[in-house]
Write an enzyme that holds these catalytic residues in place. Structure first.
Site, PDB file in Angstrom:
ATOM      1  N   ASP A  90       0.870  -1.166   0.000  1.00 25.61           N
ATOM      2  CA  ASP A  90       0.000   0.000   0.000  1.00 25.61           C
ATOM      3  C   ASP A  90       0.916   1.228   0.000  1.00 25.61           C
ATOM      4  OD1 ASP A  90      -2.104   1.755  -0.005  1.00 25.61           O
ATOM      5  OD2 ASP A  90      -3.155   0.844   1.686  1.00 25.61           O
TER       6      ASP A  90
HETATM    7  C1  BGC Z   1      -4.981   3.334  -0.065  1.00 26.31           C
HETATM    8  C2  BGC Z   1      -5.082   2.310  -1.169  1.00 26.31           C
HETATM    9  C3  BGC Z   1      -4.965   2.994  -2.499  1.00 26.31           C
HETATM   10  C4  BGC Z   1      -3.654   3.740  -2.543  1.00 26.31           C
HETATM   11  C5  BGC Z   1      -3.406   4.455  -3.857  1.00 26.31           C
HETATM   12  C6  BGC Z   1      -3.759   4.233  -0.208  1.00 26.31           C
HETATM   13  O1  BGC Z   1      -3.847   5.312   0.653  1.00 26.31           O
HETATM   14  O2  BGC Z   1      -4.954   2.685   1.188  1.00 26.31           O
HETATM   15  O3  BGC Z   1      -6.288   1.606  -1.080  1.00 26.31           O
HETATM   16  O4  BGC Z   1      -5.073   2.078  -3.529  1.00 26.31           O
HETATM   17  O5  BGC Z   1      -3.647   4.720  -1.509  1.00 26.31           O
HETATM   18  O6  BGC Z   1      -4.220   5.542  -3.984  1.00 26.31           O
END
Ligand code: BGC
Length: 799
Positions: A279
């Site tokens: 993530d």
């Molecule tokens: C989130 C993810 C997301 C990623 C990219 C993160 O803050 O937890 O679910 O895909 O950002 O935007």
């Protein structure tokens, strides 16, 4: 450093070896083994620097390597390669679970790039309709492809452990089987279009409070049976191209450093063949990113030069080998080779948004859950509302209607049909009331900047009964009294928004505000025997206990995507007969939820001040209905998991077992059942049929029964019958014996309930016996074990 590398790479003529190869495999459906072999060959032609670039996302300071066509607003990239040996384009990763999240406009470009906002995950799951979700997945995948996106950062597959979880709306259910099957359908749909799906967030990412520093203390059994299981089903059934790890720690170790999780369980036990990404900015990325690669994670997002430098240092110090980096590059490239960018798909940025809008509306209508439709206080059944009725629509949420949640789960759609518009499109609505709310909203709305680059969030507290607006002297109470004289039906809309970055609160969120409760009660008091219908445009579970007696009808619309207003009207009018059922329990109060026991059980505490928040998963496997059904009288739930009404009625008959091979030696068996479902009511409709199994407790304690299969009928005309069949393979019947690291089916008597909801009191039953314990599979010893010296967090007392 990255720029230097890029310059070096740019020197020399580019031999388009890769595209030449791609030409010959475009038609081949040879699967991952083929692409893996090809990736292995290609990686041999990559320099160390090129491989390193591939395992670290581009970051935000530079452009991705070999990015020919950027798509504004994507969340991240995988660097490509441009050398005299290889021409691998950069690939683009875009959020999110409710639709393709890209920027709707671009500088110096008059075209627009709006995407379809689909119903949120929880609503889609409430359809219990695999074919519908697959169709949404296909349209989603098509839109991604047509906008130049290679990987969708979707679907979200975490379990809704506690209703206050801020991202629950992105997820499907409190139940891993439903979540896994719906997730698998979404993955299949997206990938059918040649775009990668990324299931996320692996694993036990069940809250937003201190999400990057929360250490979830959870038993291996609860992980296996609840939190990992939805991912396992999606991996085994749909082979997602990618998986995103979660922010949190599990039993003391960041999930994105866990070799046991990413390598032993995911790849080893489940046969995952895709790429594993982090993530964004997750875990110890600023200090020891190499540990993520050692654990089995292939790609660090969003990456950037400091991560790259850190990995280079780890290689120099001998903490990380180039062989490991190479393995990760192969895993990544195997998937990249399948992407539209690598396949040089000529996208035109013109997806069929009109067709997708229609599907979004249909998906919403087929998923909404009718919670109440009770004629006790009305002359006739309150719903559906007759097309001749005059309808008074109350509540600021009819204007401030939510299509989805905030944060990375948001979508930049071209429009949203509000509930006010949707109902006005369908019914003769009382304009005096809508005018009041239009003005009240204008005069009282508050705008706050959206988190995570999202649009501003507009909120407006519900109008109190004594409210008036500048253009008139009548108070809301006066208007309610008038409407009760003039109109036939009242609809009260209540809205709740949530999103990434924060959990929900109990006050004025899970529970209704005084103004909201008084509105519902006062409208009912004035409308008397005329129906009052409450429409819930909410992010997840809310309390209904305090006000449901004042509502004759309740429609749970959740966050229904961009067409929500029309979809609500479709259901209220009876144009579409509701067939959604709850994918989450609606408890009688927040306090009865096991994880609500104390702060340390949700959302966590930092008692020793070390910056890490402990969350004790005190509930073990008893999440959602698995807890509530231990109480035979269902006194802890307002509406049970799996529940939902229809405008027609169904009769279940001829429920029988047609195959049972569990006891056969030398094979892993299965149970097959079938049931006849007859529409016994006045209008056509669909029925979700659920199969729960009660298993004996020998070594292991168990929920009274658990969902093991489900199916939905086609649309059945009145009087028509459909035979549904259900299969329960041994692996889905089994429970996890953590003492022996194996999935087992315990001996004894089993009861199968074929039921319209998780309240099985009146359900048809089938019985069978298991003669002796069956070991279905062995698992990695000690995987996800509790930290040494840490006691089991489970303090659950069943009701
Ligand atoms: C989130 C993810 C997301 C990623 C990219 C993160 O803050 O937890 O679910 O895909 O950002 O935007």
């Amino acid at each position: 450093m990255r720029n230097l590398k890029r310059n070096l790479l740019a020197i020399g003529t580019v031999t388009v070896l890769a595209s030449a190869i791609s030409g010959c495999f475009l038609d081949q459906k040879t699967g991952d083994d083929y692409y893996r072999k090809l990736a292995q060959k290609m990686v041999k032609k990559m320099s160390d620097a090129e491989m390193l670039n591939m395992v670290v996302g581009t970051g935000y300071e530079t452009k991705a390597v070999n990015l020919s066509d950027d798509v504004s607003g994507v969340a991240g990239y995988i660097d490509g390669v441009s050398s005299d040996l290889l021409d691998i384009p950069a690939t683009k990763l875009a959020d999110g679970p409710a639709g393709v999240r890209i920027a709707p406009t671009r500088e110096g470009d008059s075209a627009t790039y709006y995407a379809t906002a689909w119903p949120v995950g929880t609503l889609l799951a409430s359809s219990w309709d695999i074919a519908l979700v697959k169709a949404v997945g296909e349209a989603y995948g098509n839109e991604a492809k047509e906008y130049g996106v290679d990987f969708a950062l979707a679907p979200g597959m975490n379990i809704q452990r506690n209703p206050l979880g801020g991202r629950n709306f992105e997820y499907y259910s409190e139940d891993p089987l439903l979540s896994g099957k719906i997730g698998a359908a979404m993955v299949e749909g997206i990938q059918k279009e040649g775009v990668g799906a990324t299931i996320k967030h692996f694993v036990a990412n069940n809250q937003e409070t201190e999400r990057m520093k929360s250490n979830n203390v959870v038993t291996p059994r609860a992980l296996r049976e609840i939190y990992l299981r939805s991912f396992q089903i999606a991996v085994e059934e749909a082979q997602p191209w990618a998986l995103m790890t979660s922010y949190n720690l599990i039993n003391g170790i960041y999930s994105n450093e866990r070799y046991d999780g990413m390598t032993s369980v995911l790849r080893g036990e489940w046969g995952f063949k895709g790429l594993v990404m982090s993530d964004w900015f997750a875990g110890n990325v600023s200090t020891t990113p190499y540990k993520q690669l050692l654990g089995g994670q292939d790609l660090i997002e969003p990456g950037g030069s400091s991560v790259l430098q850190s990995l280079q240092d780890s290689i120099d110090h001998g903490d990380l080998s180039m062989d490991t980096v190479k393995e990760h590059a192969v895993n990544i490239l195997t998937q990249v080779l399948k992407t539209p960018s690598y396949q040089r798909y000529a996208y035109a940025s013109h997806p069929d948004l009109n067709a997708h809008a229609k599907l979004s509306r249909r998906a919403a209508t087929e998923s909404m859950v009718l919670l109440k439709n009770d004629a006790t206080h009305t002359n006739g059944t309150p719903l559906p509302i007759s097309q001749h009725a005059k309808v008074a629509v109350f509540g600021v949420n009819q204007i401030n209607t939510y299509k989805g949640g905030t944060g990375s789960g948001d979508v930049n759609a071209s429009h949203i049909v509000t509930i006010e518009q949707g109902l006005a499109n369908r019914f003769n609505t009382d304009t005096a009331i809508s005018d009041f709310y239009d003005t009240y909203f204008d005069e009282n709305k508050v705008s706050t900047p959206g988190l995570f680059g999202g649009a501003d969030v507009v909120s407006c507290d519900e109008a109190p009964l004594d409210a008036s607006v500048s253009s008139g002297s009548d108070t809301l109470t006066d208007l309610i009294a008038d409407a009760a004289q003039n109109d036939d039906v009242a609809v009260v809309t209540i809205g709740r928004l949530a999103g990434e970055g924060a959990d929900r609160s109990q006050d004025a969120d899970y529970y209704f505000t005084d103004a909201e409760i008084q509105l519902i009660q006062t409208v009912k008091a004035h409308f008397g025997t005329k129906p009052v219908v409450v429409v819930l445009n909410v992010t997840g579970t809310v309390d209904t206990e305090q006000w449901k007696d004042s509502a004759d009808g309740i429609l749970l619309a959740y966050l229904g995507g961009q067409e929500v207003g029309d979809a609500v009207a479709d259901v209220l009018s009876g144009d579409v007969n509701p067939s959604g059922k709850l994918a989450q329990s609606f408890p009688v109060s927040y306090d009865v939820i096991p994880s609500a026991e104390s702060e340390v059980t949700f959302p966590g505490t930092d008692d020793d001040g070390d910056g890490v928040y402990t969350v004790n998963y005190n509930d073990g496997i008893y999440v959602g209905y698995r807890y509530f059904n231990s109480d035979d009288d269902y006194s802890d739930v307002s509406y049970p998991f799996g529940y939902g009404l229809s405008y027609t009625s169904f009769h279940y008959s001829d429920v029988k077992m047609i195959e049972n091979t569990y006891n056969q030696k030398g094979r892993i068996g299965q149970l097959r059942l079938q049931a006849n479902i007859t529409n016994t009511g006045p209008v056509a409709g669909k029925e979700v049929v659920e199969v729960y199994v009660h298993a004996p407790e020998v070594k292991l304690d168990k929920p009274t029964y658990e969902l093991k299969a489900f199916a939905k009928t086609d649309i059945l005309a009145p009087g028509k019958t459909q035979t549904l069949s259900f299969t329960i393979p041994a692996n889905l019947l089994a429970s996890f014996d953590q003492a022996d690291n194996e999935w087992i089916i315990e001996p004894g008597n089993y009861t199968v309930y074929v039921s319209p909801s998780s309240d099985v009191t009146a359900a048809n039953q089938v019985h069978f016996r298991i003669n002796q314990e069956i070991v279905v599979s062995h698992t990695t010893p000690e995987a996800y074990a509790l930290e040494r010296g840490v006691a089991s967090p489970e303090t659950i007392h069943l009701p």
